[in-house]
Enzyme design. Structure first.
Site, mmCIF file in Angstrom:
data_model
loop_
_atom_site.group_PDB
_atom_site.id
_atom_site.type_symbol
_atom_site.label_atom_id
_atom_site.label_comp_id
_atom_site.label_asym_id
_atom_site.label_seq_id
_atom_site.Cartn_x
_atom_site.Cartn_y
_atom_site.Cartn_z
ATOM 1 N N LYS A 27 0.844 -1.200 0.000
ATOM 2 C CA LYS A 27 0.000 0.000 0.000
ATOM 3 C C LYS A 27 0.875 1.244 0.000
ATOM 4 C CE LYS A 27 -2.366 1.104 3.781
ATOM 5 N NZ LYS A 27 -3.440 1.036 4.794
ATOM 6 N N LYS A 84 -7.675 -5.423 -2.071
ATOM 7 C CA LYS A 84 -8.648 -4.669 -1.279
ATOM 8 C C LYS A 84 -9.273 -3.574 -2.130
ATOM 9 C CE LYS A 84 -5.616 -3.489 1.760
ATOM 10 N NZ LYS A 84 -4.986 -2.893 2.944
#
Length: 240
Positions: A27, A84
């Site tokens: 991320k 995600k």
């Protein structure tokens, strides 16, 4: 309960692995709560894990079915076990389910069926005009996702523990489990929040800032990860 540590690059992945993280999450913390790293960086993070830990990746918030399907396909093909997908700006369950289903198609195609999708609900959903967490669970189940993550959209605002009572959080986790979804909790979690998350019944606790020197946009260190890992139950890497 497993510990997921979000990392921005290979060096942070190495530190998280050394500290005992159960899941390495790719991320970019400088581009929002679900900022995506480049495919090249994901390859580097995946190589650093060398198959010893699952690698997951944030894709950002979905707005277009074709775009999120393509992104999920690319990231699944690059080695992510789970991707995600957020739903900021999405107000309807049917629309959310359609976007999540597109991500599931892409992840499946890109990985040969090895990659699943995690639908992201926000505990502070009104801040980003997103669905309430319960509605995200409904959409996730309808779309065939692997699980749900309850996070916070505003990383300068209240954390998960400040937004939900223990009872409300446990009830949400229970409903998600009843829908046969993997459940992860995140949202500005600190070391002393891990017991709160574990007691709610979560399968995974996700952290970034608590694992860093210098806060969320700082640097993940092995010592901080190790201290967090000790607060979680012993790892079981055979879990799904």
């Amino acid at each position: 309960m497993r510990l997921l540590v979000s990392v921005a690059n290979r060096e942070e992945a190495v530190a998280a692995l050394a500290g005992g993280a159960d899941i390495i999450d790719a991320k970019d913390p400088t581009t929002g709560p679900l900022g995506a790293v480049s495919i090249a960086v994901l390859h580097e993070i995946h190589a650093a894990s060398n198959g010893t830990r699952p690698v997951t990746a944030a894709l950002g918030d979905a707005a277009d079915a074709r775009a999120i399907e393509h992104a999920a396909c690319m990231f699944g093909g690059a080695g992510a076990m789970l991707v995600k997908v957020g739903l900021a700006g999405i107000a309807g369950v049917e629309r959310a389910a359609a976007l999540l289903a597109a991500a599931v198609r892409g992840a499946t195609a890109g990985s040969g069926g090895r990659c699943g999708v995690i639908a992201v609900a926000y505990a502070d959903a009104p801040r980003v005009a997103s669905l309430a967490p319960g509605a995200v669970t409904e959409a996730a189940a309808a779309a065939g996702t692997a699980g749900v993550l309850l996070d916070t959209a505003d990383k300068d605002g209240p954390g998960l523990r400040d937004l939900l009572s223990p009872g409300a959080l446990a009830a949400w986790v229970t409903r998600a489990h009843e829908a046969r979804l993997l459940v992860a909790l995140a949202g500005r979690l600190r070391a002393d929040d891990l017991g709160f998350v574990r007691d709610a019944g979560a399968d995974i606790a996700g952290v970034r800032g608590a694992a860093c020197e210098g806060g969320r946009t700082g640097r993940v260190t092995a010592n901080k990860v190790r201290a967090l890992r000790m607060l979680c139950a012993p790892p079981n890497l055979g879990d799904p």
